[in-house]
Design a protein around this motif. Sequence first.
Motif, PDB file in Angstrom:
ATOM      1  N   ASN A   1      -1.483   5.257  -2.839  1.00 26.39           N
ATOM      2  CA  ASN A   1      -1.930   6.407  -2.057  1.00 26.39           C
ATOM      3  C   ASN A   1      -1.817   6.211  -0.548  1.00 26.39           C
ATOM      4  O   ASN A   1      -1.669   7.184   0.198  1.00 26.39           O
ATOM      5  CB  ASN A   1      -3.372   6.764  -2.413  1.00 26.39           C
ATOM      6  CG  ASN A   1      -3.512   7.209  -3.843  1.00 26.39           C
ATOM      7  OD1 ASN A   1      -2.627   7.860  -4.383  1.00 26.39           O
ATOM      8  ND2 ASN A   1      -4.608   6.841  -4.467  1.00 26.39           N
ATOM      9  N   PHE A   2      -1.915   4.974  -0.098  1.00 25.84           N
ATOM     10  CA  PHE A   2      -1.903   4.685   1.343  1.00 25.84           C
ATOM     11  C   PHE A   2      -0.994   3.496   1.637  1.00 25.84           C
ATOM     12  O   PHE A   2      -1.408   2.499   2.224  1.00 25.84           O
ATOM     13  CB  PHE A   2      -3.325   4.388   1.832  1.00 25.84           C
ATOM     14  CG  PHE A   2      -4.317   5.462   1.523  1.00 25.84           C
ATOM     15  CD1 PHE A   2      -4.377   6.619   2.283  1.00 25.84           C
ATOM     16  CD2 PHE A   2      -5.197   5.324   0.446  1.00 25.84           C
ATOM     17  CE1 PHE A   2      -5.296   7.612   1.999  1.00 25.84           C
ATOM     18  CE2 PHE A   2      -6.115   6.308   0.153  1.00 25.84           C
ATOM     19  CZ  PHE A   2      -6.161   7.463   0.918  1.00 25.84           C
ATOM     20  N   ALA A   3       0.263   3.602   1.231  1.00 28.55           N
ATOM     21  CA  ALA A   3       1.203   2.480   1.333  1.00 28.55           C
ATOM     22  C   ALA A   3       1.331   1.950   2.764  1.00 28.55           C
ATOM     23  O   ALA A   3       1.303   0.739   2.988  1.00 28.55           O
ATOM     24  CB  ALA A   3       2.566   2.884   0.793  1.00 28.55           C
ATOM     25  N   GLU A   4       1.466   2.847   3.725  1.00 30.32           N
ATOM     26  CA  GLU A   4       1.653   2.406   5.115  1.00 30.32           C
ATOM     27  C   GLU A   4       0.440   1.613   5.606  1.00 30.32           C
ATOM     28  O   GLU A   4       0.579   0.550   6.217  1.00 30.32           O
ATOM     29  CB  GLU A   4       1.896   3.621   6.013  1.00 30.32           C
ATOM     30  CG  GLU A   4       2.312   3.244   7.422  1.00 30.32           C
ATOM     31  CD  GLU A   4       2.653   4.467   8.256  1.00 30.32           C
ATOM     32  OE1 GLU A   4       2.265   4.477   9.438  1.00 30.32           O
ATOM     33  OE2 GLU A   4       3.311   5.389   7.731  1.00 30.32           O
ATOM     34  N   LEU A   5      -0.738   2.132   5.342  1.00 29.48           N
ATOM     35  CA  LEU A   5      -1.967   1.434   5.741  1.00 29.48           C
ATOM     36  C   LEU A   5      -2.088   0.101   4.998  1.00 29.48           C
ATOM     37  O   LEU A   5      -2.433  -0.922   5.595  1.00 29.48           O
ATOM     38  CB  LEU A   5      -3.188   2.313   5.461  1.00 29.48           C
ATOM     39  CG  LEU A   5      -4.544   1.775   5.892  1.00 29.48           C
ATOM     40  CD1 LEU A   5      -4.575   1.503   7.391  1.00 29.48           C
ATOM     41  CD2 LEU A   5      -5.636   2.746   5.485  1.00 29.48           C
TER      42      LEU A   5
ATOM     43  N   TYR B   1      -1.946  -4.093   6.749  1.00 26.07           N
ATOM     44  CA  TYR B   1      -2.952  -5.148   6.647  1.00 26.07           C
ATOM     45  C   TYR B   1      -2.464  -6.372   5.878  1.00 26.07           C
ATOM     46  O   TYR B   1      -3.200  -7.331   5.696  1.00 26.07           O
ATOM     47  CB  TYR B   1      -4.232  -4.612   5.986  1.00 26.07           C
ATOM     48  CG  TYR B   1      -5.091  -3.852   6.961  1.00 26.07           C
ATOM     49  CD1 TYR B   1      -6.057  -4.506   7.707  1.00 26.07           C
ATOM     50  CD2 TYR B   1      -4.918  -2.486   7.151  1.00 26.07           C
ATOM     51  CE1 TYR B   1      -6.841  -3.815   8.618  1.00 26.07           C
ATOM     52  CE2 TYR B   1      -5.694  -1.791   8.054  1.00 26.07           C
ATOM     53  CZ  TYR B   1      -6.651  -2.453   8.787  1.00 26.07           C
ATOM     54  OH  TYR B   1      -7.423  -1.774   9.687  1.00 26.07           O
ATOM     55  N   MET B   2      -1.223  -6.343   5.450  1.00 28.12           N
ATOM     56  CA  MET B   2      -0.664  -7.503   4.754  1.00 28.12           C
ATOM     57  C   MET B   2      -0.354  -8.596   5.766  1.00 28.12           C
ATOM     58  O   MET B   2       0.024  -8.320   6.893  1.00 28.12           O
ATOM     59  CB  MET B   2       0.628  -7.122   4.019  1.00 28.12           C
ATOM     60  CG  MET B   2       0.456  -6.102   2.921  1.00 28.12           C
ATOM     61  SD  MET B   2      -0.473  -6.711   1.526  1.00 28.12           S
ATOM     62  CE  MET B   2       0.679  -7.844   0.813  1.00 28.12           C
ATOM     63  N   LYS B   3      -0.524  -9.835   5.329  1.00 28.87           N
ATOM     64  CA  LYS B   3      -0.153 -10.952   6.192  1.00 28.87           C
ATOM     65  C   LYS B   3       0.575 -11.992   5.357  1.00 28.87           C
ATOM     66  O   LYS B   3       0.374 -12.112   4.149  1.00 28.87           O
ATOM     67  CB  LYS B   3      -1.370 -11.560   6.874  1.00 28.87           C
ATOM     68  CG  LYS B   3      -2.369 -12.205   5.955  1.00 28.87           C
ATOM     69  CD  LYS B   3      -3.514 -12.786   6.752  1.00 28.87           C
ATOM     70  CE  LYS B   3      -4.497 -13.493   5.812  1.00 28.87           C
ATOM     71  NZ  LYS B   3      -5.573 -14.122   6.546  1.00 28.87           N
TER      72      LYS B   3
END
Length: 93
Positions: A72-76, A80-82
Amino acid sequence: MSELYIQNVIRSLKQLEIAKEKIDKEIKEHESEIKKYMQMYNLEELHGMNGEKVIYKEILGRRFDTKSFKQNFAELYYSYMKDTKSLRFKFNY
């Protein structure tokens, strides 16, 4: 460390892994027997004669649904991935 020494360590590790698999299997079998007993008598807690304590009950919890959030919120989600770095040791025989 010599090649002979490390080969002996590898052989020893293999023997220990095989023994561990046998013990893990026995543990699972014992746990299964205890679970069956506790379910049959509707017990959540059981005590052994030497102070052992077994608890087998349903636990309710909540956790974040990462998969749905990602859909639902792929960009968000990706913002936050690192990157992480780790060492992996794997032994096969």
